[in-house]
Enzyme design. Structure first.
Site, short mmCIF file in Angstrom:
data_model
loop_
_atom_site.label_atom_id
_atom_site.label_comp_id
_atom_site.label_asym_id
_atom_site.label_seq_id
_atom_site.Cartn_x
_atom_site.Cartn_y
_atom_site.Cartn_z
N MET A 1 4.26 -12.33 -11.24
CA MET A 1 3.29 -11.59 -10.91
C MET A 1 3.13 -12.34 -9.56
SD MET A 1 2.30 -11.30 -13.77
CE MET A 1 1.10 -10.86 -14.12
N CYS A 2 1.71 -11.90 -9.05
CA CYS A 2 1.20 -12.42 -7.27
C CYS A 2 1.90 -10.72 -7.03
CB CYS A 2 1.78 -13.00 -7.23
SG CYS A 2 1.46 -14.80 -7.88
N GLY A 3 0.37 -9.83 -6.06
CA GLY A 3 0.56 -9.06 -5.31
C GLY A 3 0.72 -9.08 -4.24
#
Ligand code: SF4
Ligand code: SF4
Lengths: 363, 510
Positions: A1-3
């Protein structure tokens, strides 16, 4: 995850912060609303040769006293040119921290060692003053972050009112530690700002390594250690940036064995010397800098640079793109296309290989 | 004479229904437990140490050796062993000797530490499909690398190129972080030494000579050998020093901190006497201290002389036993030009040690590694020296945990012997080892088949290496350097807060 999404204008063109906020919002689903943040370079032209120190102060009745303690540390070594609460829009998010900024200049006698002094000040405040965290400490740049969704943070900090030639941003999905303001990205020290997608499984080793050089990891998040590693390898040890990246995501031994004798010697030495800096686990990182960087050909780059890097087996995505003077790095192409639909070139950097964007002239 | 008041520890039973009177047990047992009388095999169980050579070799499975339970009044304090020791000393007036490692039930911290693994967000890495790098360099590393930029002409154009300016000190290169520690020729048989040398060569790792010098038959393995210089200086000469890839100065040993070594005269055969450079049949007693080392400065001097004698081509290690101030000592060693510090925990094995030392002196290796790594980092000396941990490493998980606590590599000893057939009966000091491992008696030595034993030791190292790769993969790590000192991947279970703090690890669930 994480952008992650970051871009830089090589010509130093100033671009409004709302662009980065629009792009990051596209990666909203990679976060969980517990942390978003931005860093803009070139945003404080009026104080461009001075430090802009952004500090979180616990939003309790003690916050005045805590701020005073921070001021006491600062005035020991220089002058506070101006300080103020960072302008925010009320009612968007629950204010856990008061964000304060100091524009700060060192006393003449410290100029030669001011970067080391600034690192010490940051470590000292973060380590010793309960309720205060320096979350940004470079020149002509600033980090804005909080535990909320991308657009909320952008609105809260009025990001659209800043203009910068380089922006990095991050939407967080915390997996190792709780989401809190200090834990949001970017992580910053001096000019180094890091946004990171992944989990560094070597965190314990990296943390102990940088701590043995005097850095204090207080923010409970693996990304903090990456910012310190950059400072250590590139600013303090003056490693050419290509080799510093090689220390973080080393060449495999098999690859090293097939290199020319000279390169073999170098890469073997890098792995032997900087084993503690080797980062493992899934990571895609983008680092903004304003430090002088040495390149392999011995050229010293004085101005800003942006570096993107993935782990050496590419467990996290990273895509790069170019359009005219702009270079983008992101975890998804969609975020780039959102703000720049027509691109000249899009590519996926190989595992463990970096992407570098440099300013054409010093700003 | 007062008759022995303590019954034998083991009961030896020969099943007359199964026994075919082949008399194999009478020859296999080097301790004289069996004798044939007429149509019967008589046993002398008080001589038995449960080495189980007889059991393994009886073609009819006729022999059982069990703990002797019927040994009088049970007492929680005055156990049969305690009484036996008192009786033995009352008879002899001597120090009690023992072999192998600490036999008391101290907590094994390794068994109270669990490893972490990856799930979903931090994917585990599949060692069957991705490279898993275990290569380890043991020796001094520079604090940082420096480059100089030289102009070169390439295709008629002048370009600047980065050249490495820093010179890296000699290191030894290991394909796996597992080495075999120092067990001397003399304490062990030549066949045991040959088997281990073959195994480490195959595995791309190293073995120590111990303090007994290096037999000429092992000269061919010099690239895989670490020679040792102990206080007795047995077998040490310039040729010997130059026949290894590294040198180790032994200050102390985990099984017997604070005292020297003793090889009983019975084990000093003609070959051993030549290799050790001492008269045949004489006891080889190495003094407690090195009589030329009374300070770190003295140690530094010896290190430099050894480097001088080997033209500064080899790293020099210093081995100390794990004692309570091991961190300060290791830090001193780090400043003395040494390239690695070996810390030997109190569970380490030995050929012969006073029992009172083996069972009561020293500290566990787990806490020693943690303390040393912490101190070296605090003092900015960690890069000056590698840490090798030994003394009680029983399996690949122990290796993994040692490295996560801060070691670069480990030495194994007992595990390699067990791989060769040792049953940890603990009577190596008698020189009668029925398995041909800790003996010099030709008829016993030849029982250890070199190739077979080498295969087993190499298999063991390979197996552990595979397991370490799997554990690394599960932890989402693909190079061993990211495990070194990575205590974040460890959690404690059933440890007190102070124990967790000493080990520098968190409680499980945190
Ligand atoms: S070895 Fe077994 S079968 Fe042979 S004499 Fe001994 S007990 Fe009997
Ligand atoms: S080496 Fe031999 S004598 Fe020593 S413990 Fe092992 S089996 Fe027993």
């Amino acid at each position: 995850m994480c952008g992650i999404i970051g871009f830089m204008s090589r010509t130093g063109r100033l671009i409004s912060g709302d662009r980065i906020a629009t792009a990051l919002n596209c990666l909203k689903e990679r976060g969980n609303g517990e942390g978003s943040g931005y860093v803009g370079y070139g945003i404080y032209p009026d104080y461009k040769d001075d430090y802009a120190i952004h500090v979180f102060l616990d939003a309790t009745k003690d916050y005045d006293r805590i701020r005073h303690e921070v001021e006491e540390v600062l005035v020991k070594y220089g002058y506070i040119l101006k300080d103020e609460e960072i302008p925010t829009e009320e009612g968007i998010i629950k204010q856990e921290q008061v964000s304060w900024r100091f524009f700060y200049r060192f006393d003449e006698k410290y100029i030669a060692v001011e970067e080391d002094m600034m690192v010490n000040i940051v470590m000292d405040i973060n380590d010793r003053i309960d309720g205060a965290f320096v979350f940004s400490s470079g020149k002509n740049m600033g980090v804005f972050k909080a535990a909320a969704w991308p657009l909320e943070v952008a609105e809260y900090f009025k990001i659209d009112q800043y203009k910068g030639f380089q922006w990095l941003s991050h939407a967080r999905y915390p997996t190792n530690t709780k989401g809190w303001w200090g834990g949001a990205h970017p992580f910053n020290l001096l000019g180094w700002s890091v946004v990171h997608n992944g989990e560094i499984t070597s965190y314990g080793a990296n943390k102990r390594y940088v701590e043995s050089f005097g850095y204090k990891c207080k923010l409970l998040t693996d990304t903090e250690v990456v910012a310190y590693l950059f400072d250590l390898l590139i600013r303090k040890h003056k490693l050419p940036v290509e080799y510093a990246m090689s220390a973080l995501a080393p060449r495999f031994w098999d690859e090293i064995e097939s290199m020319s004798e000279e390169d073999k010697k170098i890469h073997e030495a890098i792995r032997m010397t900087y084993g503690g800096a080797t980062m493992n686990g899934p990571f895609g990182i983008v680092v903004g800098t304003q430090e002088g960087m040495v390149f392999m050909n011995g050229e010293v780059e004085e101005g800003n640079t942006m570096v993107g890097l993935t782990d050496r087996i590419k467990l996290r995505p990273l895509v790069a793109a170019e359009k005219d003077d702009l270079l983008f790095v992101s975890s998804e192409e969609s975020a780039i296309r959102k703000i720049c639909p027509e691109l000249d070139r899009v590519w996926m950097p190989d595992a463990g290989r970096m992407v570098i964007a440099k300013l054409e002239k010093k700003i | 004479m007062i008759p022995s008041t303590v019954p034998p520890k083991y009961k030896v039973f020969v099943d007359p229904e199964r026994c075919m009177l082949c008399e194999r047990c009478t020859t296999e047992c080097s301790w004289g437990v069996y004798r044939r009388q007429g149509n019967k095999i008589l046993t002398y169980p008080n001589r038995c140490g449960a080495c189980l050579r007889c059991v393994s070799n009886c073609p009819r499975d006729a022999i059982t050796v069990t703990l002797n339970q019927s040994c009088g009044r049970e007492h929680p304090v005055w156990t049969p062993e305690v009484k036996q020791d008192v009786v033995t000393q009352a008879k002899s007036g001597c120090i009690l000797l023992s072999g192998m490692g600490n036999a008391k039930e101290y907590p094994i911290y390794f068994d109270k530490i669990v490893l972490d693994a990856c799930q979903v967000t931090n994917p585990s890495i599949d060692p069957l499909r991705e490279p898993m790098e275990l290569r380890t360099y043991v020796g001094k590393k520079p604090e940082k690398l420096e480059f100089e930029y030289v102009e070169e002409e390439i295709d008629g154009k002048k370009v600047k190129k980065a050249k490495l300016e820093t010179k890296i000190a000699p290191n030894i290169k290991l394909n796996t972080p597992i080495m075999i520690g120092h067990m001397s020729y003399g304490a062990l048989s030549l066949n045991a030494h040959k088997a281990m040398a073959k195994a480490v060569k195959e595995c791309g790792t190293f073995m120590g000579t111990g303090e007994g010098g290096l037999h000429r038959d092992l000269y061919g393995y010099s690239d895989s050998i670490i020679t040792q210089v102990a206080s007795g200086r047995f077998g040490v000469n310039s040729e010997y020093l130059n026949k290894g890839a590294a040198i180790e100065i032994k200050i102390g040993q985990g099984a017997k901190p604070g005292i020297g070594g003793h090889l009983p005269g019975e084990k000093v055969s003609a070959e051993v006497s030549m290799t050790r450079m001492i008269p045949q049949g004489s006891d080889a007693i190495s003094p407690a201290p090195h009589h030329d080392i009374y300070s770190i400065e003295d140690l530094a001097q010896l290190i430099r002389s050894l480097k001088e004698a080997t033209r500064w081509k080899m790293p020099v290690f210093v081995k100390i036993s794990a004692v309570h101030n091991v961190a300060a000592i290791a830090n001193g060693i780090a400043t003395s030009d040494a390239d690695a510090v070996v810390i030997d925990g109190f569970k380490g094995g030995t050929g012969a040690a006073p029992k009172v030392f083996r069972d009561n002196v020293g500290i566990p290796i787990e806490v020693a590694i943690a303390a040393v790594d912490d101190r070296l980092r605090e003092q900015g000396n960690r890069h000056k020296i590698s840490i090798i941990a030994s003394g009680g490493i029983r399996n690949s998980a122990d290796v993994f945990k040692s490295i996560a606590l801060g070691a670069d590599a480990v030495y194994i000893g007992t595990a390699a012997m067990v791989a060769m057939g040792c049953t940890v009966c603990g009577r190596c000091y008698t020189g009668q080892c029925a398995w041909g491992i800790a003996t010099q008696k030709p008829e016993l030595v030849k029982r250890l088949e070199v190739d077979d034993a080498a295969r087993r030791v190499a298999n063991l190292i390979h197996a552990w290496t595979h397991e370490i790769q799997e554990l690394l993969g599960a932890a989402g790590i693909n190079s061993i350097e990211s495990l070194r000192g990575n205590r974040d991947r460890l959690r404690g279970v059933g440890l007190s807060e102070i124990e967790l703090n000493t080990l520098g690890i968190k409680q499980a669930g945190m």
